[in-house]
Design an enzyme around this catalytic site. Structure first.
Site, PDB file in Angstrom:
ATOM      1  CB  SER A 149      -0.810  -0.076   1.160  1.00  0.00           C
ATOM      2  OG  SER A 149      -1.423   1.251   1.375  1.00  0.00           O
TER       3      SER A 149
ATOM      4  CG  HIS B 280      -3.901  -1.530  -2.029  1.00  0.00           C
ATOM      5  ND1 HIS B 280      -4.770  -2.172  -2.485  1.00  0.00           N
ATOM      6  CD2 HIS B 280      -4.193  -0.635  -1.043  1.00  0.00           C
ATOM      7  CE1 HIS B 280      -6.011  -1.748  -1.758  1.00  0.00           C
ATOM      8  NE2 HIS B 280      -5.450  -0.867  -0.659  1.00  0.00           N
TER       9      HIS B 280
ATOM     10  CG  ASP C  95      -5.003   2.626   0.087  1.00  0.00           C
ATOM     11  OD1 ASP C  95      -5.951   1.889   0.218  1.00  0.00           O
ATOM     12  OD2 ASP C  95      -3.952   2.159   0.755  1.00  0.00           O
TER      13      ASP C  95
ATOM     14  CG  MET D 143      -8.122   7.581   2.021  1.00  0.00           C
ATOM     15  SD  MET D 143      -7.357   7.369   3.792  1.00  0.00           S
ATOM     16  CE  MET D 143      -6.599   5.875   3.643  1.00  0.00           C
TER      17      MET D 143
ATOM     18  CG  HIS E   9      -9.198   0.506  -1.191  1.00  0.00           C
ATOM     19  ND1 HIS E   9      -8.802   0.270   0.127  1.00  0.00           N
ATOM     20  CD2 HIS E   9     -10.601   0.497  -1.234  1.00  0.00           C
ATOM     21  CE1 HIS E   9      -9.615   0.159   0.969  1.00  0.00           C
ATOM     22  NE2 HIS E   9     -10.770   0.352   0.267  1.00  0.00           N
TER      23      HIS E   9
ATOM     24  CG  MET F  88     -11.251   3.623   1.149  1.00  0.00           C
ATOM     25  SD  MET F  88      -9.669   3.621   2.118  1.00  0.00           S
ATOM     26  CE  MET F  88      -8.482   3.722   0.929  1.00  0.00           C
TER      27      MET F  88
ATOM     28  CG  MET G  41     -11.926  -2.792   3.598  1.00  0.00           C
ATOM     29  SD  MET G  41     -10.465  -2.225   3.145  1.00  0.00           S
ATOM     30  CE  MET G  41      -9.551  -1.557   4.390  1.00  0.00           C
TER      31      MET G  41
ATOM     32  CG  PHE H  71      -6.633   6.528   9.770  1.00  0.00           C
ATOM     33  CD1 PHE H  71      -6.163   7.872   9.650  1.00  0.00           C
ATOM     34  CD2 PHE H  71      -7.697   6.674   9.926  1.00  0.00           C
ATOM     35  CE1 PHE H  71      -6.807   9.103   9.972  1.00  0.00           C
ATOM     36  CE2 PHE H  71      -8.648   7.698  10.394  1.00  0.00           C
ATOM     37  CZ  PHE H  71      -7.930   8.823  10.210  1.00  0.00           C
TER      38      PHE H  71
ATOM     39  N   GLY I 224      -1.811   1.244   9.467  1.00  0.00           N
ATOM     40  CA  GLY I 224      -0.951   1.090  10.969  1.00  0.00           C
ATOM     41  C   GLY I 224      -2.001   0.918  11.942  1.00  0.00           C
TER      42      GLY I 224
ATOM     43  CG  ASP J 155      -6.472  -2.600   2.555  1.00  0.00           C
ATOM     44  OD1 ASP J 155      -5.474  -2.530   3.082  1.00  0.00           O
ATOM     45  OD2 ASP J 155      -7.082  -1.740   1.724  1.00  0.00           O
TER      46      ASP J 155
ATOM     47  N   GLY K 271      -3.913  -4.082   8.617  1.00  0.00           N
ATOM     48  CA  GLY K 271      -3.025  -4.965   9.852  1.00  0.00           C
ATOM     49  C   GLY K 271      -2.636  -6.184   9.251  1.00  0.00           C
TER      50      GLY K 271
ATOM     51  N   GLY L  34       0.855  -2.300   4.335  1.00  0.00           N
ATOM     52  CA  GLY L  34       1.397  -0.865   4.322  1.00  0.00           C
ATOM     53  C   GLY L  34       2.362  -0.877   5.194  1.00  0.00           C
ATOM     54  CB  SER L  35       2.334   0.338   8.732  1.00  0.00           C
ATOM     55  OG  SER L  35       1.531  -0.726   9.365  1.00  0.00           O
TER      56      SER L  35
HETATM   57  C1  DX5 Z   1      -6.785   1.622   5.146  1.00  0.00           C
HETATM   58  C2  DX5 Z   1      -6.048   1.445   3.839  1.00  0.00           C
HETATM   59  C3  DX5 Z   1      -5.101   0.267   3.787  1.00  0.00           C
HETATM   60  C4  DX5 Z   1      -3.633   0.839   4.557  1.00  0.00           C
HETATM   61  C5  DX5 Z   1      -3.309  -0.397   5.264  1.00  0.00           C
HETATM   62  O1  DX5 Z   1      -7.781   2.443   5.017  1.00  0.00           O
HETATM   63  O2  DX5 Z   1      -7.124   0.902   2.676  1.00  0.00           O
HETATM   64  O3  DX5 Z   1      -4.533   0.095   2.496  1.00  0.00           O
HETATM   65  O4  DX5 Z   1      -2.773   1.441   3.794  1.00  0.00           O
HETATM   66  O5  DX5 Z   1      -2.115  -0.237   5.808  1.00  0.00           O
HETATM   67  P1  DX5 Z   1      -1.763  -1.356   7.111  1.00  0.00           P
HETATM   68  O6  DX5 Z   1      -1.114  -2.311   6.224  1.00  0.00           O
HETATM   69  O7  DX5 Z   1      -0.682  -0.475   7.621  1.00  0.00           O
HETATM   70  O8  DX5 Z   1      -2.946  -1.541   7.973  1.00  0.00           O
HETATM   71 ZN    ZN Z   2      -6.848  -0.016   0.853  1.00  0.00          ZN
END
Ligand code: DX5
Ligand code: ZN
Length: 216
Positions: free
Chosen positions: A6, A31, A33, A35, A64, A66, A135, A141, A143, A173, A175, A195-196
């Site tokens: 991500s 990926h 994102d 928002m 993705h 959102m 999800m 967010f 992390g 997607d 955690g 992501g994180s």
């Molecule tokens: C959250 C995003 C994810 C996010 C995942 O709203 O859709 O794609 O970047 O980040 P981690 O892997 O850190 O949960």
């Molecule tokens: Zn995402």
């Protein structure tokens, strides 16, 4: 198993190098994102960044959305270079139309659902999607911690796919790390977004291998 880093967690000041490194490390999808500050309580990035990424990579761009009422922007995301466009079932009154628009734009159509939304809400459109994104955090967010009830959804979607002879990919997607990846894999997931966890590594080959289950 496919891996989709991500970009929300990457170093934007080094974006070109980040993408080259992800490619070299064997990432499958990028990926992306998006928002809007309405559907989710955060704002990220959109067209100018997407267009520039598209101009330097042939990796699959997994967008993705959102955003509220995504129909308004589907053609624009298709034109900017997305390969897969995923919309939230909660974000529109007309999910069937939104998915049709993505297919009509010549792109792969994805559907996704928040942790509090039951799988039953997307069953009527599962025969018209290429990807289902489960999800495992509330979107908005990076992390956050993995919500385990998502694993049951992955299992149900895998069973439904087998029973009905469908071929959508199941992506997860939120955690995702080396531990939660195992739960997702066992339940039938095909693609892991990270992501994180992913970007905390210096060498991206390491999380790619771990998430693909190639090292213990
Ligand atoms: C959250 C995003 C994810 C996010 C995942 O709203 O859709 O794609 O970047 O980040 P981690 O892997 O850190 O949960
Ligand atoms: Zn995402």
């Amino acid at each position: 198993m496919k891996v989709a880093p991500s970009l929300l967690s990457c170093n934007f000041l080094e974006l070109k190098e980040e993408i080259a490194d992800l490619h070299a490390a064997g990432a499958d999808y990028l990926h992306f994102d998006v928002m809007d500050g309405q559907f989710v309580p955060n704002i990220s990035f959109a067209f100018p960044v997407l267009q520039q990424i598209r101009s330097i990579t042939d990796l699959t761009i997994d967008t993705h959305l959102m955003i509220q009422d995504p129909e308004r922007y589907i053609q624009a995301f298709a034109d900017a270079g997305s390969d897969i466009i995923t919309v939230h079932v909660e974000s529109t009154k007309h999910i069937h139309r939104a998915l049709q628009m993505i297919r009509n734009a010549g792109k792969k159509a994805g559907i996704t659902l928040n942790p509090g939304t039951p799988v039953e809400s997307i069953i009527p459109v599962l025969d018209m999607v290429d990807l289902v994104l489960v999800m495992t955090v509330n979107p908005g967010f990076g992390g956050q911690s993995f919500i385990k009830s998502g694993v049951d959804k992955i299992r149900s979607l895998n069973e439904y796919r087998n029973k009905h002879g469908l071929s959508y990919e199941i992506e997860v997607d939120g955690g995702v790390n080396e531990d939660t990846a195992l739960l997702c894999k066992a339940a039938g997931a095909d693609v892991l977004v990270a992501g994180s966890y992913f970007f905390k590594h210096d060498d991206y080959k390491v999380p790619v291998k771990i998430l693909k289950g190639e090292v213990g």
